[in-house]
Design a protein around this motif. Structure first.
Motif, PDB file in Angstrom:
ATOM      1  N   HIS A  25      13.811  -7.736  -9.230  1.00 55.40           N
ATOM      2  CA  HIS A  25      12.398  -8.033  -9.018  1.00 55.40           C
ATOM      3  C   HIS A  25      11.833  -7.080  -7.985  1.00 55.40           C
ATOM      4  O   HIS A  25      12.405  -6.910  -6.916  1.00 55.40           O
ATOM      5  N   HIS A  27       8.918  -7.450  -6.438  1.00 49.86           N
ATOM      6  CA  HIS A  27       8.345  -8.246  -5.342  1.00 49.86           C
ATOM      7  C   HIS A  27       9.088  -9.561  -5.263  1.00 49.86           C
ATOM      8  O   HIS A  27       9.264 -10.236  -6.274  1.00 49.86           O
ATOM      9  N   LEU A  28       9.512  -9.906  -4.065  1.00 50.39           N
ATOM     10  CA  LEU A  28      10.280 -11.143  -3.894  1.00 50.39           C
ATOM     11  C   LEU A  28       9.404 -12.211  -3.253  1.00 50.39           C
ATOM     12  O   LEU A  28       8.728 -11.951  -2.257  1.00 50.39           O
ATOM     13  N   ASP A  29       9.426 -13.421  -3.827  1.00 51.56           N
ATOM     14  CA  ASP A  29       8.725 -14.530  -3.163  1.00 51.56           C
ATOM     15  C   ASP A  29       9.661 -15.140  -2.120  1.00 51.56           C
ATOM     16  O   ASP A  29      10.801 -14.703  -1.964  1.00 51.56           O
ATOM     17  N   ASP A  30       9.171 -16.146  -1.391  1.00 51.44           N
ATOM     18  CA  ASP A  30       9.958 -16.719  -0.291  1.00 51.44           C
ATOM     19  C   ASP A  30      11.303 -17.257  -0.759  1.00 51.44           C
ATOM     20  O   ASP A  30      12.325 -17.087  -0.090  1.00 51.44           O
ATOM     21  N   ALA A  31      11.303 -17.937  -1.924  1.00 52.85           N
ATOM     22  CA  ALA A  31      12.549 -18.520  -2.445  1.00 52.85           C
ATOM     23  C   ALA A  31      13.547 -17.421  -2.772  1.00 52.85           C
ATOM     24  O   ALA A  31      14.744 -17.537  -2.479  1.00 52.85           O
ATOM     25  N   GLN A  32      13.048 -16.311  -3.347  1.00 48.83           N
ATOM     26  CA  GLN A  32      13.931 -15.199  -3.688  1.00 48.83           C
ATOM     27  C   GLN A  32      14.463 -14.511  -2.430  1.00 48.83           C
ATOM     28  O   GLN A  32      15.608 -14.078  -2.379  1.00 48.83           O
ATOM     29  N   MET A  33      13.614 -14.441  -1.396  1.00 54.77           N
ATOM     30  CA  MET A  33      14.055 -13.872  -0.111  1.00 54.77           C
ATOM     31  C   MET A  33      15.165 -14.727   0.487  1.00 54.77           C
ATOM     32  O   MET A  33      16.155 -14.210   0.996  1.00 54.77           O
ATOM     33  N   LYS A 137      10.323 -10.508   7.936  1.00 55.03           N
ATOM     34  CA  LYS A 137       9.383 -10.105   6.878  1.00 55.03           C
ATOM     35  C   LYS A 137       9.041  -8.617   6.896  1.00 55.03           C
ATOM     36  O   LYS A 137       7.993  -8.222   6.400  1.00 55.03           O
ATOM     37  N   GLN A 141      11.405  -4.074  -0.628  1.00 55.20           N
ATOM     38  CA  GLN A 141      12.295  -4.038  -1.792  1.00 55.20           C
ATOM     39  C   GLN A 141      12.442  -2.603  -2.316  1.00 55.20           C
ATOM     40  O   GLN A 141      13.496  -2.195  -2.709  1.00 55.20           O
TER      41      GLN A 141
END
Ligand SMILES: [Zn+2]
Length: 142
Positions: A25, A27-33, A137, A141
């Motif tokens: 991915h 762009h990573l969202d918070d869950a992916q981070m 933060k 990526q």
């Protein structure tokens, strides 16, 4: 480009992880981070186990080397010629073979230990930097 399934780094234009085949991915969202942090911690733990294995290799190598050096000393035999006794080195005695085996295996184990310890140390530093950048933060990526 980091894979969130196995936390390994791929080429920046890769679409699929070369190591585990998972989709990458951009762009990573918070869950992916969070998932990436978790998987990086897992790799960190594996790396720590390898690091400890490297330390064991270093300690064993040092012990074998000391035994080898002691047996070099034992390879000197007392010889008495015309009433005079002197220490003469023998390269054909059992002790010298033990010395050779100890020095060779000890050296190999020490070199192996140094390589593993330094490799895993730099890996752990990399993991720590990755986790820190994910936490504050600043992680990018691509
Ligand atoms: Zn992967």
């Amino acid at each position: 480009m980091y894979c969130i399934e196995c936390a390994r780094e791929n080429d920046k234009d890769a679409k699929i992880c070369a190591f585990c085949g998972a989709e990458l991915h951009e762009h990573l969202d918070d869950a992916q981070m969070r998932k990436l942090i978790q998987m990086t911690h897992k790799r960190e733990n594996v790396s720590r186990e390898h690091f400890n294995g490297g330390l064991v290799s270093l300690v064993l190598g040092a012990i074998f080397l000391i035994i080898g050096i002691l047996f070099i000393y034992l390879s000197f035999k007392t010889q008495t010629v015309a009433g005079h006794s002197s220490k003469v080195f023998s390269a054909t005695c059992f002790e010298f073979y033990v010395a050779l085996a100890g020095i060779i295996s000890g050296s190999v184990l020490i070199i192996r230990g140094i390589i593993i310890v330094s490799l895993e140390k730099s890996r752990q530093n990399k993991f720590a930097r990755l986790i820190a950048s994910l936490r504050n933060k600043t992680f990018k990526q691509v």
